[in-house]
Design a protein around this motif. Structure first.
Motif, mmCIF file in Angstrom:
data_model
loop_
_atom_site.group_PDB
_atom_site.id
_atom_site.type_symbol
_atom_site.label_atom_id
_atom_site.label_comp_id
_atom_site.label_asym_id
_atom_site.label_seq_id
_atom_site.Cartn_x
_atom_site.Cartn_y
_atom_site.Cartn_z
ATOM 1 N N LEU A 209 -5.043 1.447 7.430
ATOM 2 C CA LEU A 209 -5.242 2.743 6.150
ATOM 3 C C LEU A 209 -3.868 3.012 5.425
ATOM 4 O O LEU A 209 -3.831 2.851 4.360
ATOM 5 C CB LEU A 209 -6.363 3.593 6.259
ATOM 6 N N TYR A 210 -2.713 2.907 6.291
ATOM 7 C CA TYR A 210 -2.254 3.764 5.639
ATOM 8 C C TYR A 210 -0.854 2.670 5.394
ATOM 9 O O TYR A 210 -0.814 3.209 4.019
ATOM 10 C CB TYR A 210 -1.108 3.859 7.673
ATOM 11 N N GLY A 212 -2.457 0.246 3.832
ATOM 12 C CA GLY A 212 -3.206 0.422 2.095
ATOM 13 C C GLY A 212 -3.052 1.049 0.843
ATOM 14 O O GLY A 212 -2.440 0.630 0.243
ATOM 15 N N MET A 213 -2.576 2.176 1.685
ATOM 16 C CA MET A 213 -2.545 3.286 0.868
ATOM 17 C C MET A 213 -0.697 3.355 0.462
ATOM 18 O O MET A 213 -0.249 3.254 -0.266
ATOM 19 C CB MET A 213 -2.692 5.043 1.685
ATOM 20 N N ASP A 214 0.456 3.213 1.429
ATOM 21 C CA ASP A 214 1.760 2.525 1.034
ATOM 22 C C ASP A 214 1.757 1.517 -0.042
ATOM 23 O O ASP A 214 3.118 1.274 -1.073
ATOM 24 C CB ASP A 214 1.689 2.413 2.212
ATOM 25 N N LEU A 216 -0.033 0.907 -2.198
ATOM 26 C CA LEU A 216 0.087 1.548 -3.609
ATOM 27 C C LEU A 216 0.538 2.817 -4.120
ATOM 28 O O LEU A 216 0.656 3.173 -5.111
ATOM 29 C CB LEU A 216 -1.671 2.321 -3.568
ATOM 30 N N ASP A 217 1.692 2.980 -3.544
ATOM 31 C CA ASP A 217 2.900 3.661 -3.866
ATOM 32 C C ASP A 217 3.610 2.575 -4.987
ATOM 33 O O ASP A 217 4.877 2.102 -4.278
ATOM 34 C CB ASP A 217 3.747 4.316 -2.757
ATOM 35 N N THR A 311 8.381 -2.567 0.823
ATOM 36 C CA THR A 311 7.666 -3.827 0.215
ATOM 37 C C THR A 311 7.575 -4.907 1.023
ATOM 38 O O THR A 311 6.492 -5.577 0.483
ATOM 39 C CB THR A 311 8.138 -3.862 -1.361
#
Length: 435
Positions: A209-210, A212-214, A216-217, A311
């Motif tokens: 989850l982390y 995936g959220m990162d 989208l940074d 990235t």
């Protein structure tokens, strides 16, 4: 020995290839200012495998040798990669010479062996405490609490002493599964098994989850490059180096392993070598953690080259997990077709085959070589008649388990749930007294 070759020696070979490849190829993409320490860290970061996906597909009963190699290599690989990364962090890059190289090797060996010794010592301490503390033997919550706190103590001591926490916890877990887990009641065994499995599953979900959220940074992607071409090209290079690094040690080390085996021992076929190579292409938790440790400060970065590396790591992890993971099942089906036949399913699912074997393996009367190798799993567990494993079993039965407990060596306590449900425990105590 094969697991150590793949997990330790193979990781070092992959580390060298990825580091050298990154030095030669990253400059062509104008990534940014990276020094020797950064390239070495990149080699350690992307040498850490994540073979969970392959293990979910492999059948442990049908291919026990392959399952053991993939699982064992994955665990040893993670520990080796983390220790290697920690040694690189303590490396003096500014004055690199032969003395610094020797210091790096010595630091790596120091971290590896001291973390291992600390984990083993903490695991033995937990086994001794639970065996001697009678007040906790009838309380499931106390037994489970002591096991969890002792495991956490090994990690805290390791971090306090600037050692490798993951390696310490790994060996502490091995010792606790061999001694401590058998010293508790049956209800505590069931509770700890499901508790740790649940916690590890939740932790893995939170990790992805982390990630995936990162992913989208947007600010980090803008800082890395005005277009996504550079991170994608860098990720493709990293994936190529990972594939080459895996092939550079899986096939040669498998060949050496097969040469050292006698005719009666199962050898690693070429199809199994391909599966082992494929299983190590996925990257996951350890790579993400090491990348953030190296290229960010508390999860954030304002440096362009660091943003590019973060990235690119996210792309490699997500692509390898999703694409390579989805292709794992078809690849295994192609290379190892599932067995078909009227008796196959009943043979594999029957507990009457595995339970006596595993019982004799864990019991005090286990003697390697007495059971005829009718099945693959039996063969692997009972084949080495003259080996380090046999010598260890004799030493373990004579000195270690009488002191630290274990299956068949738990003191008989009237009314204890484990003694009521496990009659072999009392027999083991009698056998110990006879010795």
């Amino acid at each position: 020995m094969t697991i150590i070759l793949f997990g330790a020696v193979g990781t070092l070979i992959s580390f060298v290839i990825i580091s050298l490849g990154a030095m030669g190829l990253f400059e062509k993409l104008d990534v940014g200012p990276l020094d020797l320490g950064d390239y070495l860290a990149i080699g350690a970061i992307f040498s850490a495998t994540d073979s969970v996906c392959t293990l979910q597909v492999l059948n442990q009963d049908e291919t026990p040798l392959l399952y053991s190699l993939v699982f064992g290599e994955g665990v040893v690989n993670d520990a080796t990669s983390v220790v290697l990364f920690n040694a690189i962090e303590n490396l003096d890059i500014g004055h690199f010479d032969a003395l610094v190289l020797l210091n790096f090797i010595g630091n790596f060996l120091y971290l590896f062996f001291t973390s291992t010794i600390l984990g083993v010592a903490t695991g033995l301490l937990s086994a001794y405490i639970i065996k001697k503390l009678c007040f906790a033997r009838h309380s499931t919550d106390r037994e489970v609490s002591i096991m969890m706190l002792m495991a956490y103590l090994s990690y805290m001591l390791s971090m306090l002493l600037d050692l490798s926490g993951i390696l310490t916890v790994f060996f502490c877990g091995i010792v606790m599964s061999h001694y401590t887990w058998h010293n508790v009641t049956e209800s505590s065994r069931v509770t700890t098994k499901h508790t740790f499995a649940t916690l590890s599953f939740i932790a893995e979900i939170f990790l992805f989850l982390y990630v995936g959220m990162d992913a989208l940074d947007i600010e980090k992607w803008k800082l890395a490059s005005s277009s996504p071409k550079k991170p994608i090209a860098l990720s493709a290079i990293i994936l190529g180096l990972v594939m080459v690094g895996r092939a550079a040690f899986v096939f040669p080390l498998s060949f050496l392993s097969n040469l050292s085996k006698k005719e009666a021992r199962p050898k690693i076929s070429f199809k199994q070598q391909v599966i082992i190579w494929w299983a190590g292409l996925m990257r996951g938790a350890v790579s993400i953690a090491l990348a953030y440790n190296k290229f960010t400060a508390s999860g954030h970065t304002e440096v362009r080259v660091n943003a590019i590396m973060i990235t690119s790591t996210v792309i490699v992890v997500l692509f390898s997990t999703m694409v390579f993971g989805l292709l794992t099942k078809p690849l295994l089906t192609l290379l190892i077709p599932p067995r078909t036949g009227p008796n196959t399913s009943s043979l594999l699912s029957s507990q009457s085959i595995l339970d006596p074997l595993l019982t004799s393996m864990m019991g005090s009367d286990f003697d390697v070589g007495q059971i005829s190798p009718q099945y693959n799993l039996q063969f692997i567990l009972t084949a080495p008649t003259r080996s380090v494993h046999r010598l260890w079993r004799k030493f373990d039965d004579r000195f270690m388990r009488p002191m630290f407990g274990g299956r068949g060596f738990v003191p008989f306590v009237p009314g204890s749930p484990v003694e009521q449900s496990d009659p072999d425990s009392h027999l083991g105590t009698v056998a110990e007294a006879e010795r």
